[in-house]
Enzyme design. Structure first.
Site, PDB file in Angstrom:
ATOM      1  CD  GLU A   1      -3.488  -6.991 -37.609  1.00  0.00           C
ATOM      2  OE1 GLU A   1      -4.637  -6.618 -37.315  1.00  0.00           O
ATOM      3  OE2 GLU A   1      -2.499  -6.754 -36.877  1.00  0.00           O
ATOM      4  CG  HIS A  20      -9.323  -8.333 -36.845  1.00  0.00           C
ATOM      5  ND1 HIS A  20      -8.101  -7.775 -36.546  1.00  0.00           N
ATOM      6  CD2 HIS A  20      -9.922  -7.473 -37.719  1.00  0.00           C
ATOM      7  CE1 HIS A  20      -7.963  -6.639 -37.208  1.00  0.00           C
ATOM      8  NE2 HIS A  20      -9.058  -6.430 -37.927  1.00  0.00           N
ATOM      9  CG  ASN A  21      -5.357  -8.734 -33.844  1.00  0.00           C
ATOM     10  OD1 ASN A  21      -6.321  -8.176 -34.376  1.00  0.00           O
ATOM     11  ND2 ASN A  21      -4.641  -8.160 -32.910  1.00  0.00           N
ATOM     12  CE  LYS A  49      -8.175  -6.264 -32.990  1.00  0.00           C
ATOM     13  NZ  LYS A  49      -7.389  -5.620 -31.968  1.00  0.00           N
ATOM     14  CB  SER A  78      -9.764  -3.716 -35.487  1.00  0.00           C
ATOM     15  OG  SER A  78      -8.752  -3.679 -36.484  1.00  0.00           O
TER      16      SER A  78
END
Ligand code: 2AM
Length: 467
Positions: A189, A185-186, A182, A128
């Site tokens: 986000e 994480h998105n 990940k 990222s």
């Protein structure tokens, strides 16, 4: 002279990651399916770095020192499988492939077990930080076997972003843990980006603030509790002028949000695992509905939503609301990681995940320090909410968030992420949810049975005679 590491896929992320590695003193052999891109990269961007272009897979593999380590930075999906198939005939047992793209974690698990049969080591690594992060220090989330990680740990740690709590790279966990983390994480986000956008919407439509003014406010917020990469880029965006018209560019950008799938995947897996990631789903739907521009234009003409303007709302109310939305977005994400870690036996250390999110990545923020303190206090507190300090934090912000979302409602401004964050919080705070009625309804039409609060057992009632 053999190269230390290979990298395949020279789109922006691949190019910048290759340069980052080379600038740390490693020699990198690079390959791209389309040779033109490799040539251009070497001619235009490589200076004194030790970057060795290869124009066939065979040439690439032969140029690497053993055991070979190759990072794949190709498009997620079929391209990864294609590259693996092309590479396999040239690889030897003990060589390592690292997929640094946004692959779906289920694909990563499949590739891991397929390659294990061939004796090839594999890491699924979340990267990222966008192209800037890839060049100057990304947040790296590698998962797979520890054996595989140990082969590249030194390089990865060196190229990762650095914070006062160490480099933003850690062994995330077994199997597809890296890509899973990940993906979450998105999801976080998406949720935070949407929350910022909703606050912006209220500022421009209800408070009638100019983009420049909103930019000034965001800039101030970025020096306070909302200090974060997403706040930083938002204030920079607000003050960016279009060269042609002199207007703030953001006002000229069509309001149709695109997506590549990681937010959707994190919502899908939250559904699969039964984790109430309300605002992840709401933020994906918010992007989906934004896409229907023409329909929205027609409906706006038909319904003429009545915007209130003279409301008594303060900038401070919005700041507190957004700060609560940040907190709750991380809460949903860490809960999701925790459940996945149990279900998929990832063995993820969430404290470490929060640490490597502190630098390089899109969701880095000052708030992560507070979240790490809460989790350090009790590793069981995966929502962060079950703590006196968390309660104080939430209680200080909640009245503001209620005021803001009420105002949005009365002004008919959609605030799906903010509302979803609050519904998540309220649901968790509520001892008695109306799920008792849901259970009765299910038992009524489908004999699905229910439990009682006053005695143990499973019950069913003949709510209506069958004949
Ligand atoms: P290209 O330059 O040949 O298109 C992002 O799209 C990166 O993934 C690019 O480097 C692209 O290479 C590469 N890529 C996409 N599909 C691929 C495939 N099927 N095989 C190999 N590389 C691919």
């Amino acid at each position: 002279m053999k190269a230390d590491i290979g990298l395949i896929g020279l789109a922006v992320m691949g190019q910048n990651l290759a340069l980052n590695i080379a600038r740390k003193g490693y020699s990198v052999a690079v390959y791209n399916r389309t040779a033109e891109r490799t040539k251009k990269f070497v001619e235009e961007r490589v200076k004194s770095e030790k970057v060795l272009p290869a124009y066939s897979i065979k040439e690439l593999v032969n140029s690497l020192s053993r055991p070979r380590k190759i990072i794949l930075m190709v498009k997620a999906g079929q391209a990864v499988d294609d590259m693996i198939s092309e590479l396999l005939p040239y690889l030897e047992k003990g060589d390592l492939l690292i997929d640094g793209g946004n692959s779906h974690f289920a694909d990563t698990d499949r590739r891991l077990s397929e390659l294990a049969k061939e004796g090839i080591l594999y890491l699924g690594m979340g990267v990222s930080g966008g192209e800037y992060g890839a060049l100057h220090g990304p947040s790296l989330m590698p998962g797979g076997t520890r054996e595989a990680y140990s082969l590249v740990e030194k390089i990865l740690v060196e190229i990762a972003a650095k914070t006062e709590d160490g480099p933003c790279c850690t062994y995330v966990g077994d199997g597809s843990a890296g890509h899973f983390v990940k993906m979450v994480h998105n999801g976080i986000e998406y949720s935070i980006m949407q929350a910022i956008a909703e606050v912006y919407d209220i500022m421009r439509k209800v408070m009638k603030l100019s983009s420049e003014k909103i930019g000034e406010i965001f800039e101030r917020w970025n020096r306070e509790e909302l200090a974060s990469f997403l706040m930083e880029i938002s204030y920079k965006i607000m003050s960016w002028k279009d060269e042609e018209t002199g207007k703030p560019l953001v006002e000229l950008i069509l309001d149709k949000a695109e997506q590549k799938g990681t937010g959707k995947w994190s919502t899908q897996v939250a559904l699969d695992l039964g984790v109430p990631a309300f605002s992840f789903g709401a933020s994906v739907f918010a992007r989906a509905v934004s896409y229907y521009k023409e329909e929205r234009q027609k409906m706006a003409e038909l319904y003429k939503p009545n915007m209130k303007t003279a409301e008594n709302i303060a900038v401070e109310d919005l700041k507190k609301t957004l700060s609560l939305a940040y907190f709750l977005s991380y809460s949903q994400g860490v809960w999701l990681i925790h459940e996945a870690s149990k279900s998929f036996k990832y063995n993820v250390d969430s404290l470490e995940v929060l640490r490597i999110w502190k630098g390089g990545c899109i969701i880095r923020s000052k708030m992560l320090d507070f979240l790490r303190q809460l989790l350090k206090n009790s590793q069981e507190n995966i929502t962060f909410l079950n703590d006196e300090r968390a309660r104080n934090f939430v209680e200080e912000r909640l009245p503001h968030a209620i005021k803001v979302t009420n105002l949005a409602r009365s002004s008919m401004i959609p605030t799906p992420s903010l509302n979803a964050c609050l519904d998540y919080l309220f649901s968790l705070m509520t001892e008695n949810l109306p799920a008792n009625l849901i259970q009765a309804q299910r038992d009524f039409f489908g004999a699905h049975t229910f439990q009682r609060i006053d005695k143990p057992g499973t019950f069913h009632v003949e709510w209506q005679p069958l004949e």
